[in-house]
Design a protein around this motif. Structure first.
Motif, PDB file in Angstrom:
ATOM      1  N   UNK A 380       0.829  -1.206   0.000  1.00 14.58           N
ATOM      2  CA  UNK A 380       0.000   0.000   0.000  1.00 14.58           C
ATOM      3  C   UNK A 380       0.861   1.253   0.000  1.00 14.58           C
ATOM      4  N   UNK A 381       2.028   1.201   0.645  1.00 19.01           N
ATOM      5  CA  UNK A 381       2.919   2.352   0.627  1.00 19.01           C
ATOM      6  C   UNK A 381       3.361   2.659  -0.806  1.00 19.01           C
ATOM      7  N   UNK A 382       3.705   1.601  -1.552  1.00 14.37           N
ATOM      8  CA  UNK A 382       4.120   1.782  -2.946  1.00 14.37           C
ATOM      9  C   UNK A 382       2.969   2.329  -3.794  1.00 14.37           C
ATOM     10  N   UNK A 383       1.765   1.809  -3.552  1.00  5.34           N
ATOM     11  CA  UNK A 383       0.601   2.265  -4.316  1.00  5.34           C
ATOM     12  C   UNK A 383       0.287   3.723  -4.006  1.00  5.34           C
ATOM     13  N   UNK A 384       0.463   4.121  -2.724  1.00  6.43           N
ATOM     14  CA  UNK A 384       0.123   5.489  -2.317  1.00  6.43           C
ATOM     15  C   UNK A 384       1.046   6.525  -2.945  1.00  6.43           C
ATOM     16  N   UNK A 385       2.201   6.099  -3.467  1.00 10.35           N
ATOM     17  CA  UNK A 385       3.085   7.033  -4.168  1.00 10.35           C
ATOM     18  C   UNK A 385       2.543   7.382  -5.550  1.00 10.35           C
ATOM     19  N   UNK A 386       1.640   6.543  -6.061  1.00  6.11           N
ATOM     20  CA  UNK A 386       1.067   6.749  -7.387  1.00  6.11           C
ATOM     21  C   UNK A 386      -0.356   7.303  -7.328  1.00  6.11           C
ATOM     22  N   UNK A 387      -1.085   6.924  -6.268  1.00  8.92           N
ATOM     23  CA  UNK A 387      -2.501   7.286  -6.177  1.00  8.92           C
ATOM     24  C   UNK A 387      -2.757   8.132  -4.938  1.00  8.92           C
ATOM     25  N   UNK A 391      -8.005   6.971  -2.429  1.00 10.08           N
ATOM     26  CA  UNK A 391      -8.207   5.871  -3.383  1.00 10.08           C
ATOM     27  C   UNK A 391      -7.619   4.580  -2.818  1.00 10.08           C
ATOM     28  N   UNK A 392      -6.435   4.701  -2.202  1.00 10.40           N
ATOM     29  CA  UNK A 392      -5.825   3.534  -1.553  1.00 10.40           C
ATOM     30  C   UNK A 392      -6.730   3.019  -0.439  1.00 10.40           C
ATOM     31  N   UNK A 393      -7.314   3.943   0.319  1.00  8.87           N
ATOM     32  CA  UNK A 393      -8.229   3.556   1.391  1.00  8.87           C
ATOM     33  C   UNK A 393      -9.424   2.782   0.836  1.00  8.87           C
ATOM     34  N   UNK A 394      -9.976   3.244  -0.260  1.00 12.03           N
ATOM     35  CA  UNK A 394     -11.104   2.566  -0.897  1.00 12.03           C
ATOM     36  C   UNK A 394     -10.734   1.129  -1.266  1.00 12.03           C
ATOM     37  N   UNK A 395      -9.578   0.955  -1.877  1.00  6.12           N
ATOM     38  CA  UNK A 395      -9.161  -0.366  -2.347  1.00  6.12           C
ATOM     39  C   UNK A 395      -9.057  -1.364  -1.196  1.00  6.12           C
ATOM     40  N   UNK A 431      -4.350  -0.874   5.589  1.00 10.64           N
ATOM     41  CA  UNK A 431      -4.761   0.455   5.127  1.00 10.64           C
ATOM     42  C   UNK A 431      -5.263   1.288   6.306  1.00 10.64           C
ATOM     43  N   UNK A 432      -5.973   0.642   7.238  1.00 10.79           N
ATOM     44  CA  UNK A 432      -6.463   1.344   8.424  1.00 10.79           C
ATOM     45  C   UNK A 432      -5.310   1.854   9.274  1.00 10.79           C
ATOM     46  N   UNK A 433      -4.197   1.130   9.280  1.00 11.54           N
ATOM     47  CA  UNK A 433      -2.997   1.601   9.972  1.00 11.54           C
ATOM     48  C   UNK A 433      -2.381   2.801   9.250  1.00 11.54           C
ATOM     49  N   UNK A 434      -2.216   2.686   7.943  1.00 13.85           N
ATOM     50  CA  UNK A 434      -1.372   3.617   7.187  1.00 13.85           C
ATOM     51  C   UNK A 434      -2.054   4.927   6.805  1.00 13.85           C
ATOM     52  N   UNK A 435      -3.224   4.845   6.203  1.00 16.33           N
ATOM     53  CA  UNK A 435      -3.787   6.019   5.532  1.00 16.33           C
ATOM     54  C   UNK A 435      -4.302   7.109   6.473  1.00 16.33           C
ATOM     55  N   UNK A 436      -5.171   6.817   7.456  1.00 15.39           N
ATOM     56  CA  UNK A 436      -5.679   7.920   8.290  1.00 15.39           C
ATOM     57  C   UNK A 436      -4.572   8.721   8.971  1.00 15.39           C
TER      58      UNK A 436
END
Length: 551
Positions: A380-387, A391-395, A431-436
């Motif tokens: 998810x960290x890698x994906x969050x560099x692009x999106x 959007x990452x949270x949704x996925x 994702x709950x750990x990382x995004x918020x």
């Protein structure tokens, strides 16, 4: 035309030490989340309603002390900064009170009197522990925006943090499984040994963070020479401890030092503690000073913070709740973690009472969730560099919701399917750990742009405050509903009772459909979250222009 703001890259040793700071709270809190309610009902012998009330009172008190300590840390002035003195001062009380939660005092031979006395004891210890937990954890979380103002670097920093956080959660579950094997018929000793071990590990990890990290514009607690000297000592101790843990598992040598030629609880704890000490030592030995934390601009920012007058609580409350993006972040975080902790607190009942499996199996199920979450964190960290973050949270949430719904459809005997759903849930938990948490610094900078002040402690405190009020209500309702549904508390020392169908249905609803509904609400809030990558870049550029004008 908008250009990229100046990058503030962090050294690897800084990220590693910062990440270690969340290991201590995580390894202790994870056991509380998964097993404290079970400990109250099935080890200490409290009725489910009283047990749920203990958790509710603890969380409410925790929520109340969050903004108080947040404001106090914002107002703290010391040569070491605003946050590190709080972390360092709270370590030992935090560890001691955590241990006291896992003992069962005997107050009276009368069952009713003893239960109410235990209730009062656990309420008192819970309130005091939560104060110390906030003392070390809240200032720690507020360090993120002070260490770097780089959009991607903050996500990277949080990935280190939550790697340690999830790693600590995983290791706590392994410790629980090994403790269950070591003390299969003595749950009271099992939980006390587990609590003591987690406290020791937390002390090491929190010292690692506080003695290595340096706040923006402030002095480090240890200078480079002292860091290297202490680092050499700790490295040697870590190597010796690791050798001891290995020798306990070698046939022929193991009996000489009290081992049994296999990986038992003591060997695993020795290896784990030694690795932490070794990492602590090496990080100090190879530590480097972050230029952007000590340059002229950082010194000026720190001097400005020293002279800015503190706002009153009502004023800060008004500022926080006038920040519209922050309200979305609060809601997203509340929904994410309410789902996590509701599922975690009821999981052992689901596994033991509904699926009719052993207590140690609950540890393996939780391990499947947390292990997947740790692996997926890097994805998810890698994906969050692009999106964008939302959007990452949704996925992640979509996969998690499917898993939650699947849990409700499970039947006893479908063990493999249960583990598949647990792995799927891990996709969303990461994702709950990382995004918020990676959204909060963006919101803080928007507030700085609008007000000219940085109040990290206040924003982090109010975020956690509302989350804990919601969680307190949720855990209390779970306890009350279980008791109303006819849940039978375990008599200490006896076998786990067979629960009535009404209690089993309540357990299934609490573990699956209820968290799924909460996650859907979180998705709606994430959809309307307004700070995108482009908006954040514009905020940073405007802040930099203001700083240049002030200079």
């Amino acid at each position: 035309m908008i250009t990229s703001p100046q990058s503030e890259k962090l050294n690897f040793t800084t990220k590693l030490a910062y990440g270690a700071g969340d290991f201590g709270p995580a390894i202790t809190a994870n056991i509380l989340v998964f097993y404290l309610l079970f400990f109250f009902t099935d080890v200490a012998g409290l009725p489910a309603g009283l047990a749920g009330s203990v958790l509710m009172i603890g969380k409410i008190s925790d929520a109340i002390n969050d903004p108080i300590i947040g404001i106090l840390s914002d107002r703290t002035r010391s040569r070491w900064g605003r946050r590190l003195p709080w972390i360092l001062g709270g370590i030992l009380p935090f560890a001691l009170l955590y241990c006291l939660q896992w003992i069962i005092p005997h107050f009276s031979d009368d069952i009713n009197t003893n239960q109410w006395s235990l209730f009062a004891y656990y309420v008192l210890i819970g309130i005091l522990f939560n104060i110390t937990y906030t003392t070390v954890n809240l200032p720690y979380t507020a360090l993120t925006p002070e260490l770097t103002q780089d959009y991607n670097e903050r996500t990277s920093l949080n990935s280190f943090r939550f790697s340690f956080s999830i790693g600590g959660s995983i290791l706590s579950l392994i410790l629980y499984i090994l403790a269950s094997i070591a003390y299969p018929n003595d749950a009271q000793t099992r939980f006390f040994v587990l609590g003591l071990s987690c406290s020791i590990l937390a002390i090491i990890a929190l010292l690692w963070c506080s003695l290595r990290i340096q706040e923006r514009g402030a002095n480090p607690i240890l200078n480079l020479a002292k860091k290297k000297k202490l680092g050499n000592i700790l490295t040697l101790l870590g190597i010796l401890g690791f050798i001891y843990g290995i020798l306990r598992m070698i046939p022929g040598i193991s009996p000489l030092i009290g081992g049994n030629s296999q990986l038992d609880y003591v060997s695993f704890f020795a290896l784990l503690a030694s690795l932490l000490i070794l990492g602590f030592g090496l990080t100090l030995v190879f530590s480097k000073t972050e230029d952007h934390l000590v340059n002229k601009e950082a010194q000026e920012e720190n001097e400005i913070e020293q002279i800015i007058p503190s706002l009153s609580f009502p004023q800060q409350l008004k500022i926080v709740f006038n920040n519209r993006p922050f309200l979305f972040v609060i809601g997203i975080y509340l929904c994410s973690w309410l789902a996590v902790q509701l599922t975690a607190s009821i999981l052992i009942y689901f596994v033991v009472s509904y699926m009719r499996l052993g207590e140690d199996t609950s540890g393996f199920v939780a391990l499947a969730v947390q292990g997947t979450a740790l692996v997926m964190l890097f994805f998810w960290q890698a994906v969050s560099k692009k999106l964008d973050k939302k959007i990452v949270y949704f996925m992640g949430m979509v996969v998690w919701i499917i898993a939650q719904i699947g849990l409700f459809s499970l039947q006893p005997g479908q063990v493999n399917l249960m583990f598949i759903f647990a792995i799927m849930a891990g996709f969303g938990v990461s994702v709950a750990y990382l995004i918020p948490w990676s959204m909060v610094p963006d919101v803080i900078e928007l507030d700085e742009l609008e007000t000219g002040q940085r109040r990290e402690g206040v924003f982090y405190a109010f975020m956690v405050l509302l989350q804990k009020f919601g969680l307190a209500l949720g855990l209390f309702l779970v306890g009350v509903v279980l008791e109303a549904a006819g849940f039978i508390a375990r008599v200490p020392g006896e076998a786990i009772p067979i629960q009535p169908d009404s209690a089993l249905l309540a357990i299934r609803i609490a573990v699956a459909p209820l968290p799924a509904i909460i996650l859907i609400i979180g998705l709606v809030l994430a959809y309307f979250y307004p700070i995108t990558r482009e908006v954040h870049a514009e905020i940073r550029l405007k802040l930099r222009e203001r700083q240049e004008q002030n200079s």
